[in-house]
Structure formats: structure tokens, C-alpha cells
Design an enzyme around this catalytic site. Structure first.
Site: not given
Length: 606
Positions: A392-393
Site C-alpha cells: 500500500f502506497e
């Protein structure tokens, strides 16, 4: 006085004469003044910062040996846009007494002050000091005030400031004697990574220090504590000491405890040192497409990039293989699945990686959480995968303003992700491989900042992965933080470290293996992970991302962390020969670069 406020000359001479006569007429006055001054003391501890930041609580600060006003060290602090880099300490004082706070500073908008005085809190400041400038202020304590906090700080985004020789002069306080040693130390609940302790209270104690195997690991204000970050199936010894203003007591009697076996995070059948890489399975870019069957046998974990959501908040994850129009050499679904089975037969792990730069995932509701679980399960089952990688970014994870404790998160996107991952782990069992690839902003930056901060204004994403890692620490197979595409990050030496060499990887990895206080709070420590859970994330080549380091620097980092050699200027807090290995973005880019990253790994670990 004339209108300018100046004393006229003849009046000045007359006043001097009167004052001189008065002193001569009262010979005891000078003696009284000297006696009063003799009773005063400098109550600030380590005011010259000769012992680093000992006794001070700081954000964005370190000590330097140049510039200094005196001695060998001074404070250096750099305010950010949402933090003014304060350093403070709480000092024991006498009620209803006069004190003088003084210090030397350099920089713009530098403040010196005292709070909790019981009367009027005071501060003084300079707009600009190009050289050392003394700041001084005074205050009187209230009738029942016994502790005052002194501080220095800069101002938001105005640049670095320096401070040295801070002092608080006034009536000293007899600190008395240290308390007695605690008794009744007992072991409570024991898990694979933690031991709960309790003990009897000690009269006159204001706090307690907890020791593990002879090393102080945390403090407590009450008569219990849980020591976390321990290795499974390992024996530990514990002691406790009581503290007050006079110092620390002798240590208690020793108790021992052995942690339970735990689940091992599904890592038991990985090799001692593993090579992890991302395979561009759903897209092509400058690196070109690589068939999974063509991935060399050196790669122990292959993360298929990427599964992405149908919309940011849907939780519905889809994995779409690269189309022929974009990837002319793409294999058929049947060949793709057969290649996965062949890799698994050879002892390799193949995971689906969720997210990436373009795949923003926000599980804002329990419905999205449940959809996430079902859709990810479908991908895993369809391709017969070994587990899941969370990449997740961007804005996938951020903290609500009221969410300030990483051990007990309340933000829905955090809570729902933790719940979803625990559900998947329980569904697939102990062999399920769970890995995470956060950016440094979401992990190590938490040493300085966590969420929006006590006063607001900080980026709510700062440190946002910490509650997820903490909650899943017993289920987590691998954490490989992306030590690339990163800004400068402060390490445990309170110095900023930048990409481009071994130093950055050493400092960032040391933080994970040592643990660190979150947002500078010594009573809120993110505990260390096991070395077998850590792989260092690096770009495979200069084309793959910012922060590439050549093989010589990769090997220096490994030498320092596993052997404590070639460490350079950064001093690690341990030696970890069991470090799991390396992760890279990406297998495709490494192939493009003639397999430099893989060959160096093979050469180092054999």
C-alpha cells in the site's frame, strides 16, 4: 530623567554616592548577597549537551561538535513545516522561589522558555542570531510548584537552529535518597514475542526501569509492564529498579521466562537468506516482460505485481495479467499456472502483491474489508499462490487526528486492514506467507512524527504502517521496507540519513531490529522485529528507482548488519547474522541490468 529616559549626569553621580554610602554603612549586606548566591545552583542537567541528548526530550534534533559555544557539543535542531523542533526537560524546583533561565542560541526565531511555573510562564526569543547570542528570562515558582519544564525551540520551517550552555539557576532542591529496590517481581502472561511483568510498589518512587538480560529496555510509571519484541522459544531474564529525582535503586531479584513457540509467521520453510523480487505480471514498462518460467532459481520469493482495486474504497481486488497487445511474449493462463507450480515444487514462494503506486486501497468500511478478503482469496485460489504481499502506497493508509497510539489504532482503514489480514492468515493457516513493502515515510519516519501530531498540522500518513506491522508481528513473514524513492530520514543516532550508500540501509534496518520510540515518546516504543522477518528493499538498477547503490555498497550494508564490519559512521545497536535477506524492485529490471543484483546476492550468501 529627561524625556529620553536617560539619567542626567549629576543625578547619576549623586545616586552612585548614595549607594556607595549605603553599602559602607551596612557592611553585612555584601555578605548576605554572597550567601544567597552561594545557595543557588544550576538545576539544568546536561545543559551543554556534552552527553548527547541525555535528560532532554527532543524532536528533529541531534548533537554536533561544530558549531559549539563551549565544550565539545551543542544542540542542532531542524524545524519542519509542521514541527518547531522543541527540546525540553523537566526540573525539580522549590516553591515560591526565583529562578533565572539562560542559554546561548544561533539561528532564526529561536526561543527559550519555561512552562508549569505555577505563576506566569515565560519565554524569550531572537529573530536572528548569526553568532551565539545569550537569551535570559526569569520567573518565580508558585506556592506549591515543585517541577518546571524548560525548553528551547525554533519555528515552523525556518531552518536549523543551535543551542548550547542552557542553565536554570536558583535555589537547589535536596533530592534525598534513591528509593529501595522493588520486591515481588513476577511473570504474567507469556506469548511468542512478549512477557508481562508485575511487582510491588516502592515508597518514594516516581517511576520504574525494566531490565531485560541486564539492559534497560523501557520505563513504567505503575507497577506493571509488558516487554515486547522478543524472539519465540527464547529464555529471558528480567529485573526492575525504582527511580526518583535522586536516582535509581538497586535492581530487584531476577525472574526468568521463556517465550512460546509462536506461529513463526509462515517463514519456517524459507531459506536462511532469501532473495525477494517483484515480477511485472500485469503490465510492461521499459524493463520488458519476463515470463515466470524464465525467472532464475535464485529468487526465493516472487511477488506478482499487482492486484489492484476496482475503486479506491471498494475493497474489490482484481488481478489482470498483462495483455498480449502490451506484452507480446506473455504466456497463456495455463502456462502461467504451471510455472507457478514448478516454482513451488522447487521450494519457491509465489505471492500476489496488492497495491503498488497506482493501486490505492482504502478499506473504509467493514463491507470493503469483507470484499477485500473474498476477492483476494479468489486470486490466491485461482492461481494456487502461497500468500499475500501488502504494498500500500500513496494515500492508502493515513491516521485520524484522534488516533495517537499505534498499539490501539482506531482509524477505520487501519483497523479493517488488520482484521482482513488476520482473517486471511487464519483461513490459510501457518504456512500462509504474509509480507509487507511500506515506504520509509510510513515506518521509520514514525520515530519523529506519528499522524497529525499532538498539535496537528503534520501529514496524517506519517508512521501509518506501524499499527499494522505491530498487530501482525506474530503473523508477518517478511517486512521489506522500500529503502528507495525516499527523502532523508532520521536514524536512532538522531542524524538524517539519505539514499545513495550503505549508511542509509544500515540506519533504516537498525531501527527495525532495535525498535524505536514513536514520535520521540520514550514510553511508547515500537518493539523490534526478528531478524528473520527483515529483508532490505533496494532498487535493482538506476532505471528501477531513486536510491540505487552498487554491489559494493550492498555488501557493506550486509557486512555491518550481519557481522558488524564495514559499518562506516553509523554504529548499529546489535549484530544480526540471521537477517533474512534482500528485496528488490524488480526482477524485470534486474534482468534488464544483466542480473547484477541477483548475482551479487548469490556471491555474498553463496
Amino acid at each position: 530623567m529627561d524625556r529620553s529616559g536617560r539619567v542626567r549626569p549629576f543625578l547619576r553621580r549623586r545616586l552612585i554616592a548614595v549607594c556607595t554610602a549605603t553599602v559602607l554603612a551596612v557592611p553585612g549586606l555584601a555578605a548576605l548577597s554572597s550567601a544567597a548566591r552561594a545557595a543557588d545552583a544550576d538545576l539544568a542537567r546536561n545543559g551543554g549537551f556534552e552527553s548527547g541528548l541525555d535528560s532532554w526530550t527532543c524532536t528533529a534534533a541531534s548533537t554536533v561538535n561544530s558549531p559549539v559555544r563551549s565544550g565539545g557539543s551543542a544542540l542542532k535542531a531542524t524545524p519542519a513545516g509542521s514541527d518547531y523542533a522543541q527540546c525540553s526537560q523537566t526540573v525539580t524546583v522549590k516553591p515560591d522561589s526565583q529562578y533565572t533561565l539562560s542559554g546561548y542560541v544561533r539561528g532564526s526565531y529561536v526561543y527559550l522558555g519555561a512552562s508549569g511555573t505555577g505563576t506566569t510562564d515565560v519565554s524569550t526569543w531572537t529573530q536572528s542570531a548569526t553568532d551565539w547570542q545569550q537569551l535570559t528570562t526569569t520567573f518565580r515558582t508558585g506556592a506549591s510548584t515543585t517541577r518546571v519544564t524548560i525548553y528551547t525551540h525554533g519555528w515552523y520551517g525556518t531552518g536549523t537552529y543551535y543551542a548550547d550552555d542552557l542553565s536554570l539557576v536558583g535555589p537547589g532542591v535536596d533530592a534525598g535518597q534513591p528509593p529501595a529496590a522493588p520486591t515481588g517481581l513476577a511473570v504474567g502472561t507469556v506469548t511468542s514475542s512478549s512477557v508481562a511483568l508485575s511487582w510491588s510498589g516502592v515508597a518514594g518512587a516516581t517511576g520504574y526501569a525494566v531490565y531485560r538480560d541486564g539492559v534497560k529496555v523501557q520505563t513504567a510509571t505503575g507497577t506493571s509492564a509488558t516487554v515486547s519484541g522478543l524472539s519465540a522459544s527464547t529464555a529471558y531474564s528480567f529485573q526492575v529498579a525504582a527511580t526518583n529525582d535522586a536516582g535509581e535503586s538497586a535492581k530487584s531479584a531476577t525472574v526468568t521466562a521463556t517465550t512460546s513457540a509462536g506461529s513463526g509467521g509462515g517463514s519456517s520453510d524459507l531459506p536462511a537468506h532469501a532473495l525477494v523480487g517483484y515480477l511485472h505480471a500485469s503490465f510492461a514498462n521499459g524493463a520488458g516482460y519476463t515470463r515466470i518460467a524464465d525467472v532464475p532459481g535464485s529468487w526465493d520469493v516472487i511477488d506478482l505485481a499487482f492486484g489492484e482495486p476496482t475503486s479506491t474504497t471498494s475493497g474489490d481486488i482484481r488481478f489482470t495479467r498483462c495483455p498480449v497487445t502490451e506484452c507480446p511474449t506473455v504466456e497463456s493462463d495455463a502456462d502461467f499456472k504451471a510455472a507457478i507450480k514448478a516454482k513451488q515444487a522447487a521450494g519457491k514462494k509465489v505471492l500476489i502483491s496488492i497495491g503498488g503506486q497506482n493501486g490505492q486501497v482504502q478499506l473504509t468500511t467493514t463491507a470493503a474489508r469483507d470484499t477485500f478478503v473474498s476477492s483476494v482469496s479468489k486470486i490466491i485460489d485461482t492461481y494456487g499462490l502461497d500468500g499475500l504481499d501488502i504494498d500500500f502506497e500513496g494515500h492508502s493508509l493515513s491516521l485520524d487526528a484522534s488516533d495517537t497510539n499505534f498499539k490501539s489504532p482506531t482509524t477505520p482503514v487501519i483497523v479493517n486492514l488488520i482484521s482482513a489480514l488476520k482473517t486471511l492468515k487464519a483461513k490459510y493457516g501457518s504456512k500462509f506467507v504474509l509480507s509487507m513493502a511500506p515506504e520509509t515515510f510510513f515506518v521509520q519516519l514514525g520515530y519523529q512524527y506519528y499522524g497529525t501530531g499532538k498539535w496537528g498540522g503534520q501529514d496524517p500518513r506519517a508512521g501509518a504502517y506501524l499499527p499494522v506491522i505491530y498487530a501482525l508481528r506474530d503473523d508477518l513473514t517478511l517486512l521489506h521496507v522500500q529503502d528507495y524513492n525516499s527523502g532523508s530520514i532520521m536514524g536512532l543516532d538522531n542524524q538524517y540519513h539519505s539514499m545513495g550508500g550503505a549508511d542509509f540501509h544500515i540506519a533504516m534496518t537498525d531501527m527495525l531490529l532495535t525498535g524505536f520510540p514513536v514520535a520521540g515518546d520514550a514510553n511508547n516504543v515500537f518493539p523490534p522485529l526478528r531478524p528473520d522477518q527483515i529483508a532490505i528493499g533496494m532498487p535493482a538498477s538506476t532505471n528501477a528507482g531513486n536510491g540505487y547503490v552498487p554491489p559494493t555498497e550492498v555488501n557493506k550494508a550486509l557486512d555491518c548488519l550481519t557481522k558488524k564490519t564495514n559499518c562506516g559512521s553509523y554504529a548499529t545497536h546489535g549484530t544480526w547474522p540471521g537477517l533474512r535477506g534482500l528485496m528488490t524492485w524488480s526482477i524485470n529490471w534486474d534482468r534488464y541490468g544483466s542480473w547484477e543484483f541477483q548475482k551479487n546476492f548469490d556471491g555474498y550468501f553463496g
